[in-house]
Design an enzyme around this catalytic site. Structure first.
Site, PDB file in Angstrom:
ATOM      1  N   GLU A 174       0.815  -1.229   0.000  1.00 56.06           N
ATOM      2  CA  GLU A 174       0.000   0.000   0.000  1.00 56.06           C
ATOM      3  C   GLU A 174       0.849   1.280   0.000  1.00 56.06           C
ATOM      4  O   GLU A 174       0.601   2.200   0.776  1.00 56.06           O
ATOM      5  CB  GLU A 174      -0.964  -0.012   1.190  1.00 56.06           C
ATOM      6  N   TYR A 245     -11.942  -3.418   1.198  1.00 54.52           N
ATOM      7  CA  TYR A 245     -12.741  -3.855   2.350  1.00 54.52           C
ATOM      8  C   TYR A 245     -14.093  -3.163   2.284  1.00 54.52           C
ATOM      9  O   TYR A 245     -14.186  -2.014   1.863  1.00 54.52           O
ATOM     10  CB  TYR A 245     -12.051  -3.472   3.670  1.00 54.52           C
ATOM     11  N   GLU A 293      -5.515  -8.414  -0.544  1.00 46.95           N
ATOM     12  CA  GLU A 293      -6.257  -8.066   0.678  1.00 46.95           C
ATOM     13  C   GLU A 293      -7.709  -7.841   0.292  1.00 46.95           C
ATOM     14  O   GLU A 293      -8.004  -6.972  -0.526  1.00 46.95           O
ATOM     15  CB  GLU A 293      -5.713  -6.801   1.360  1.00 46.95           C
ATOM     16  N   GLN A 350      -7.908 -11.218   7.307  1.00 41.97           N
ATOM     17  CA  GLN A 350      -6.761 -12.094   7.481  1.00 41.97           C
ATOM     18  C   GLN A 350      -7.250 -13.475   7.901  1.00 41.97           C
ATOM     19  O   GLN A 350      -8.426 -13.771   7.696  1.00 41.97           O
ATOM     20  CB  GLN A 350      -5.789 -11.474   8.480  1.00 41.97           C
TER      21      GLN A 350
END
Length: 500
Positions: A174, A245, A293, A350
């Site tokens: 990131e 997310y 992710e 995770q």
């Protein structure tokens, strides 16, 4: 009136071979992911190395093929040398990313040992925040070179004669984010990533490298970042990363379950950008995607503001997932499978305790969150070739999305085992959906099982010794002469398994 959805599945409508690594996950030195998660030497189930065997067994149920390590934001301040050699000699460091203290009891070699126990490869990441070319090439030498050099011989002196032979490596994390230690512009990062990639591949030409894409699709630099980074790194890397997310912050279920459409658009946009650079460079090489992710993350945001700074392994990012979260995770898996021709690696972020499908109690039990189930079903039954389904479904509009199909679905065919699997989410909040599927080109197939994850309470959660959200195999799917019918309950995740 019964709502109907129709789909046609044909063996010629192939999307692409599913890379097993699409079912990867992620362990960061963050919260209780490592300490009290995978590693708790005083736990009743701990093995000789201190790893919790109850957690290992749950991870094995998920058939996780690849685990990204050691971060995450933690990565950008991490000195890998702190985590090798005698444990008693390892320094304690302040982790500026999460404002905790890292003891370095677990490092590269121990994590490689743990990965072997769960039958997974490691997706190793190198620090391009505070460090660069030298530390990265040395880590490749330490992990992958046989012997006869300083770093490989150091590994041998630490008790690891055979090289780890790590195949997949991330070039930082990131780096477009101002929150990142060593945050860089696209040009700064692109130049550093290109030169680091060259040096790493000079040490081991067999490795594959992932360049940092945007931290999410809504970053102000999105798309321009990918284009600039790939302009510098295209000849030296194999993948570009994506992170996203979602969370139901407004408590708007219809809008929340449509978030996977945002994920679809993110994937299509990054493919387009990568292919633009391919055209610009007149290259024959195709850059694929690493969605390293992805998950739901919002439940723990307020609790995390109260963490005592510089504590060791505090409970951070411990989202307790609801049934509605499991539905969205199912749709996110479907999004990636629908572009399995280009999404080759993905890491649910995770794996244990930290925004995770598996939770643990210190000294106590390990248990499955609601999101464990769609992830497990996809990983176990979603190996093979992704097949494009031609779908006709009723639709709805929400606050941020229009024409959201109630039926979200993808099909997987495993030629080797002759298995055909339909993954499907019914997004409708009050009506079941009658699915009619034409799959005549798959002759002789019958329904083996119709797994359903459903719950009358969309906010239902699992807790230790209290499983409220669990799947059952009482689905209604039936097949006859190439025609399948199934009632998909309102708000349900469905796995319809067929075999010859």
């Amino acid at each position: 009136m019964t709502l109907k959805a129709k789909m046609t599945v044909d063996k010629e409508y192939k999307i692409g071979k599913i890379d097993d690594r699409i079912y990867g996950s992620f362990i960061e030195h963050l919260g209780r992911a490592v300490y009290e998660g995978i590693y708790e030497p005083d736990h009743p189930t701990a093995d000789a190395q201190g790893f919790r065997q109850d957690v290992i067994e749950l991870v094995k149920e998920l058939k996780v093929p690849l685990v990204r390590y050691p971060g995450g934001n933690f990565l950008s301040g991490y000195n890998w040398e702190d985590g090798v050699g005698p444990v008693a000699d390892r320094p304690r460091r302040l982790d500026l990313a999460w404002r905790t203290t890292e003891t370095n009891q677990i490092g590269t070699n121990e994590f490689m040992d743990w990965a072997k126990k769960i039958n997974a490869e490691v997706n190793m990441a190198v620090n391009l925040g505070t460090r660069g070319i030298d530390a990265a090439r040395n880590l490749v030498e330490y992990c992958n070179h046989t012997s006869g050099s300083y770093w490989s011989d150091l590994r041998i002196s630490h008790g690891y004669k055979d090289p780890h032979n790590i195949k997949t490596w991330c070039l930082g994390n990131e780096m477009d984010g101002p929150w990142q230690i060593g945050h860089k512009t696209a040009t700064e990062y692109g130049r550093l990533a290109a030169e680091t990639a060259k040096a790493m591949k000079w040490v081991d030409s067999s490795i594959e490298l992932v360049a940092c894409g945007s931290s999410n699709r809504h970053m102000p630099t999105f798309a321009e970042w990918e284009a600039t980074v790939l302009d510098h790194t295209y000849d030296h890397v194999d993948y570009i990363s994506l992170h996203t997310y979602y969370g139901n912050r407004d408590n708007d279920l219809g809008n929340y379950l449509a978030q996977s459409l945002d994920m679809d658009q993110f994937i299509y946009s990054v493919i387009s950008t990568a292919d633009y650079i391919k055209a610009k460079k007149r290259s024959k090489k195709t850059i694929n995607l690493s969605f390293d992710e992805w998950n739901v993350w919002f439940h723990s945001n307020e609790a995390d503001k109260k963490i005592e700074p510089w504590s060791i392994a505090p409970p951070q990012l411990e989202d307790i997932y609801t049934f509605e979260d499991a539905l969205l995770v199912g749709s996110m898996l479907i999004s990636m499978l629908k572009r399995a021709d280009r999404v080759k690696i993905a890491c649910l972020a995770q794996l244990v305790n930290v925004i995770a499908p598996i939770m643990t109690e210190k000294g106590g039990e390990a248990w499955k969150q609601s999101i464990f189930y769609p992830y497990m079903h996809a990983s176990v039954f979603g190996r093979g070739e992704a097949i494009h389904a031609v779908v006709s479904s009723p639709k709805y509009d929400s606050k941020d999305f229009t024409d959201v199909p109630y039926l979200d679905t993808v099909v997987v065919h495993d030629e080797e085992s002759e298995a055909l699997t339909i993954f499907a989410v019914n997004r409708h909040q009050s009506e079941s959906l009658l699915l009619e599927c034409d799959f005549r080109s798959y002759e002789g197939y019958q329904v083996v099982e119709h797994i359903v994850l459903e719950n009358a309470d969309v906010k239902a959660t699992n807790q230790v010794k209290r499983d409220n959200v669990v799947p059952h195999s009482n689905g209604t799917a039936k097949a006859d002469q190439g025609a399948l019918t199934a009632e998909l309950s309102k708000l349900s995740w469905n796995v319809i398994r067929l075999a010859k």
